[in-house]
Design a protein around this motif. Structure first.
Motif, PDB file in Angstrom:
ATOM      1  N   ASP A  87       1.820   2.469  28.398  1.00  0.00           N
ATOM      2  CA  ASP A  87       0.875   2.669  27.996  1.00  0.00           C
ATOM      3  C   ASP A  87       0.625   2.486  26.537  1.00  0.00           C
ATOM      4  O   ASP A  87       2.173   2.538  25.447  1.00  0.00           O
ATOM      5  CB  ASP A  87       0.141   4.365  27.883  1.00  0.00           C
TER       6      ASP A  87
ATOM      7  N   ILE B  62       5.513  -2.148  32.499  1.00  0.00           N
ATOM      8  CA  ILE B  62       3.804  -2.882  33.272  1.00  0.00           C
ATOM      9  C   ILE B  62       2.916  -2.031  32.379  1.00  0.00           C
ATOM     10  O   ILE B  62       2.499  -0.873  32.001  1.00  0.00           O
ATOM     11  CB  ILE B  62       3.056  -2.266  34.091  1.00  0.00           C
ATOM     12  N   PRO B  63       2.839  -3.164  31.281  1.00  0.00           N
ATOM     13  CA  PRO B  63       1.592  -2.438  30.238  1.00  0.00           C
ATOM     14  C   PRO B  63       0.342  -2.358  30.474  1.00  0.00           C
ATOM     15  O   PRO B  63      -0.158  -3.165  30.671  1.00  0.00           O
ATOM     16  CB  PRO B  63       1.871  -4.040  28.972  1.00  0.00           C
ATOM     17  N   VAL B  64      -0.216  -1.079  29.756  1.00  0.00           N
ATOM     18  CA  VAL B  64      -1.715  -0.889  30.663  1.00  0.00           C
ATOM     19  C   VAL B  64      -1.676   0.341  28.906  1.00  0.00           C
ATOM     20  O   VAL B  64      -1.497   0.708  28.475  1.00  0.00           O
ATOM     21  CB  VAL B  64      -2.772   0.463  31.392  1.00  0.00           C
ATOM     22  N   VAL B  65      -3.462  -0.937  29.027  1.00  0.00           N
ATOM     23  CA  VAL B  65      -3.915  -0.783  27.217  1.00  0.00           C
ATOM     24  C   VAL B  65      -5.021   0.733  27.778  1.00  0.00           C
ATOM     25  O   VAL B  65      -6.072   0.812  28.105  1.00  0.00           O
ATOM     26  CB  VAL B  65      -4.879  -2.188  26.673  1.00  0.00           C
ATOM     27  N   ILE B  66      -5.053   2.209  26.929  1.00  0.00           N
ATOM     28  CA  ILE B  66      -5.660   2.542  26.235  1.00  0.00           C
ATOM     29  C   ILE B  66      -6.814   2.145  24.606  1.00  0.00           C
ATOM     30  O   ILE B  66      -6.314   2.143  24.135  1.00  0.00           O
ATOM     31  CB  ILE B  66      -5.320   4.049  25.970  1.00  0.00           C
TER      32      ILE B  66
ATOM     33  N   VAL C 186       5.397   1.478  33.802  1.00  0.00           N
ATOM     34  CA  VAL C 186       4.425   1.527  32.523  1.00  0.00           C
ATOM     35  C   VAL C 186       4.419   1.985  31.794  1.00  0.00           C
ATOM     36  O   VAL C 186       5.635   3.172  31.489  1.00  0.00           O
ATOM     37  CB  VAL C 186       3.175   3.078  33.782  1.00  0.00           C
TER      38      VAL C 186
END
Lengths: 297, 297
Positions: free
Chosen positions: A157, A182-186, A155
């Motif tokens: 972030d 796996i890009p996740v956006v905060i 992952v």
């Protein structure tokens, strides 16, 4: 300013510790031209050893042959010259120590040296990008881009600060995918990212139950392993990440931290019980009880 | 009083909903003579259907042949007569609804009927055994003995109240193992047991991040699934357990509950978004986005 990931050719790592070096390696394997910078030459020796382990891992997983690995990584540049590292780059990933003052100084330097089109990212785990954005001299191109392990946990972030240009977020999403993450956006700045907050809350809940005599280390781990079908429970995990790190996580968490637990792990640290790395933590190593075949029976 | 598990032959279930019935089935498969009691005949019809599913499951896992299953379960007695259920039993497991007043009434009745040597257990999820010990008329033989799923998640929580005879705990540990569970002991009464507290803390942390606009449902689940190597994230899990249950968990937790999240799930419940069971929760069913092959890419 870079507005599409295809404009990125040259990738620079500032701080080539384990994680920094792995980010650089991953970038090289994805076809970027990579410069690894560190203040210490010895970092490169360690990094190269780690790369050999990853070469074996990727070959074993059938992801990449050793020949292709060597081909993709032979052009990596290792340097202790920050001018060289920043001169001709499109993308900077900074992984220096989690020290606010040090990071501020480093970003002041990078800001002066990096080209005006380059994207500037920090791989900080618990600090906020807005604390360093001004120092970078290019707030709008500055964002947190935080990796977990790169080759096992995949992952990344993406955490903008209020001044980050929204176009950067899409570029980072693309770069993340190119780096096989796996890009996740905060969407809002927050200390600790998504996974770390959830992971931390399990550790703190488990720690609090143990510290307050509600259940034993072993029974808490059994409960997690037996119900969740995992091979390791929260105390086994704390020994893995290191009790000193757990202590810093506990101090950094805004909710859910029990002072009784914090006091107990402070004692463990004073006794040299730091987990796997000192052979003793909640379990004894190299043969912790939870790895016994009959632990769950 | 029973002081060794070998003295237990007759096993009684009070309340034959899904979990109660499964505990009874598991006891029958372990060689106990089992009576299932419920106030409603219809519970038995549902239970027998569930047993057929478990028969297939155990056969598929190679644990038990259908013939042996039938043999072990043919002597189960199904009754709506509580006198018959309690008359000649050595071990009672109560699984009626999580309603304090109802449980008190039921335990008053069981206390009057059960033999003086029998062990008395409640399978409550969030209530404390000390709330019902007095009603049972036999505090020293009374303990919480809490199952999770019986056939998939295999943990059983043993939670004595201050008046439970310590000998009972060892008997329950043995019985738990005979029922193919992993026994864990909670040394002090606490609402929610070990796993539920840790599981609840992840859900609350995830829920709070979403409710406060820090990240999307999908990105929070991605972060968990990608880092922890699991096929489901916290929001997928909430849809599975049901948003109404999550609401009750949130209200019952002593720490870590964010009122902003509680308000949001209250709105979902009012809209009929209860998760899988209503086809809509954080995801839409039967094809939630997180099950797409490309969710993590």
């Amino acid at each position: 300013m870079i507005t599409h990931s295809s404009q990125i050719k040259n990738f620079t790592i500032i701080g080539s510790g384990t994680l920094g070096a792995r980010i650089g390696l991953r970038a090289a394997l994805s076809g970027f031209k990579v410069v690894l910078y560190d203040i210490h030459e010895s970092s490169f020796t360690r990094a190269k050893k780690d790369f050999q382990r990853i070469k074996i891992l990727l070959n074993r997983k059938g992801e990449l042959s050793p020949e292709r690995f060597d081909e993709l990584t032979e052009s990596i540049i290792y340097t202790t010259d920050i001018n060289l590292a920043c001169r001709n780059t499109d993308f900077i990933s900074e992984s220096v120590l989690e020290d606010v003052q040090l990071k501020k100084e480093v970003w002041k330097k990078i800001g002066d040296l990096a080209p005006a089109h380059s994207i500037l990212t920090t791989n900080t785990s618990y600090l906020l990008p807005s604390w360093f954005a001004k120092e970078s001299g290019a707030s709008e191109r500055f964002c947190a881009f935080h990796f977990h392990d790169v080759f096992t946990a995949r992952v990344v972030d993406i955490m903008p600060h209020p001044g980050t240009d929204p176009e950067i977020i899409e570029v980072l999403r693309d770069v993340g995918k190119q780096l096989h993450q796996i890009p996740v956006v905060i969407k809002k700045e927050t200390q600790g990212y998504i996974f770390n907050k959830m992971f931390g809350s399990i550790l703190m809940t488990a720690g609090s139950m143990w510290a307050n005599g509600i259940a034993s280390v072993e029974d808490i781990d059994r409960s997690w392993m037996g119900n969740y079908g995992m091979r390791i429970g929260p105390f086994g995990m704390m020994d893995e990440v290191g009790i000193d790190t757990v202590f810093h996580v506990a101090k950094g968490m805004d909710v859910n931290t029990d002072p009784v637990f914090v006091k107990k792990i402070e004692e463990m640290i004073n006794n040299g019980s730091l987990g796997i790395k000192t052979g003793k933590g909640f379990y004894n190593y190299p043969h912790p009880q939870y790895k016994n075949a009959n632990f769950l029976s």
